[in-house]
Scaffold this motif. Sequence first.
Motif, PDB file in Angstrom:
ATOM      1  N   ILE A 124      28.740  -6.436 101.435  1.00  0.00           N
ATOM      2  CA  ILE A 124      29.304  -5.536 100.433  1.00  0.00           C
ATOM      3  C   ILE A 124      29.281  -6.259  99.086  1.00  0.00           C
ATOM      4  O   ILE A 124      29.859  -7.329  98.924  1.00  0.00           O
ATOM      5  N   GLY A 125      28.571  -5.658  98.129  1.00  0.00           N
ATOM      6  CA  GLY A 125      28.269  -6.364  96.890  1.00  0.00           C
ATOM      7  C   GLY A 125      27.033  -7.223  97.082  1.00  0.00           C
ATOM      8  O   GLY A 125      26.843  -8.234  96.406  1.00  0.00           O
ATOM      9  N   GLY A 126      26.187  -6.810  98.012  1.00  0.00           N
ATOM     10  CA  GLY A 126      25.077  -7.648  98.463  1.00  0.00           C
ATOM     11  C   GLY A 126      23.965  -7.849  97.467  1.00  0.00           C
ATOM     12  O   GLY A 126      23.153  -8.756  97.638  1.00  0.00           O
ATOM     13  N   ALA A 127      23.900  -7.026  96.424  1.00  0.00           N
ATOM     14  CA  ALA A 127      22.839  -7.210  95.437  1.00  0.00           C
ATOM     15  C   ALA A 127      23.247  -8.184  94.336  1.00  0.00           C
ATOM     16  O   ALA A 127      22.472  -8.430  93.407  1.00  0.00           O
ATOM     17  N   LYS A 158      19.170  -1.272  90.944  1.00  0.00           N
ATOM     18  CA  LYS A 158      19.253  -2.663  91.379  1.00  0.00           C
ATOM     19  C   LYS A 158      19.105  -2.773  92.893  1.00  0.00           C
ATOM     20  O   LYS A 158      18.438  -3.680  93.407  1.00  0.00           O
ATOM     21  N   LEU A 159      19.704  -1.830  93.612  1.00  0.00           N
ATOM     22  CA  LEU A 159      19.578  -1.823  95.070  1.00  0.00           C
ATOM     23  C   LEU A 159      18.124  -1.615  95.494  1.00  0.00           C
ATOM     24  O   LEU A 159      17.630  -2.269  96.417  1.00  0.00           O
ATOM     25  N   VAL A 203      15.241  -5.707 103.075  1.00  0.00           N
ATOM     26  CA  VAL A 203      16.422  -5.299 103.832  1.00  0.00           C
ATOM     27  C   VAL A 203      16.834  -3.893 103.433  1.00  0.00           C
ATOM     28  O   VAL A 203      16.427  -3.374 102.393  1.00  0.00           O
ATOM     29  N   ALA A 204      17.657  -3.270 104.275  1.00  0.00           N
ATOM     30  CA  ALA A 204      18.186  -1.951 103.956  1.00  0.00           C
ATOM     31  C   ALA A 204      19.278  -2.075 102.901  1.00  0.00           C
ATOM     32  O   ALA A 204      19.983  -3.092 102.825  1.00  0.00           O
ATOM     33  N   THR A 205      19.425  -1.034 102.094  1.00  0.00           N
ATOM     34  CA  THR A 205      20.489  -1.014 101.087  1.00  0.00           C
ATOM     35  C   THR A 205      21.218   0.320 101.160  1.00  0.00           C
ATOM     36  O   THR A 205      20.704   1.304 101.698  1.00  0.00           O
ATOM     37  N   SER A 206      22.428   0.346 100.602  1.00  0.00           N
ATOM     38  CA  SER A 206      23.230   1.560 100.633  1.00  0.00           C
ATOM     39  C   SER A 206      24.261   1.504  99.511  1.00  0.00           C
ATOM     40  O   SER A 206      24.731   0.428  99.137  1.00  0.00           O
TER      41      SER A 206
END
Length: 277
Positions: A11-14, A44-45, A54-57
């Motif tokens: 969470i906040g991975g970017a 940005k995602l 990787v997957a993003t959301s």
Amino acid sequence: MSAENPKIVFIGGAGNMAGAVIGGLVASGYPADKIVATGRDEAKLNAFAESHGVATSNDNLAAIADADVIVLSVKPQVMRELLEGLRPHLVGRQPLVITFAAGIPLDAYHRWMGEQLPIVRAMPNTPALVQTGVTGLYADSKVSEEQRATAERIVGAVGISLWVDEERGIDQVIAVAGSAPAYFFQFMESMINAASDRGLARADAERLVLQTALGAAKLAVASDVDVAQLKRNVMSPGGTTERAVQRFEQGGLAQLVADAMRDCEERAAEMAKELDR
């Protein structure tokens, strides 16, 4: 939890730190399809998904629905609101939670997320961005040995890690590693400024100082003697290095460093009280 490759949601991975860890994991062979990064900025995602595979959301609740591990990489000031929103969706589940946020004590996480959740406090430093980081780790008895190993594996993608036995040990790690890159940068900056003031071209001074700092660190890591001996190895009686080191000693460098590290540790403890509300 999937024993071999648990599903990890950042969470906040970017952001920079989580992004560095994700990049390190993927580079080390961790399956990209077992990693999800969440954030608010769609552009940005998308760029992050393209560069890391990787997957993003932008939906935290959907992302954590089947997560084995949840990594929190958001600012401490927004942590409580985030976690209180996630809490109803974690009832009856026991994913491992790893937090990168500074200053928030474990008790606060349990109040905001649930008393039984296994939570690891992780304090990485910025050299993690180039896979040479140090991460302090703390967990209580709710975290199993398997989960501790998982936490080590995740942060190990960007450097070395150290478990502390008491939570206050995280503050000590902050003083000696978390904040410490800034100490070295300040010393480098002072050397560059001094060399420039004495007539060396600033670009040349910066190149020499940074390469020397890199070389000294690599030599210290590779050596089988301590840094005090390495210092003595450079010094000849009555020589140039001895004169410079004597000036540092006369100026009280050792005490100044000790005082600065104490101030850093004390501020970390103060922040914990301020954020634990």
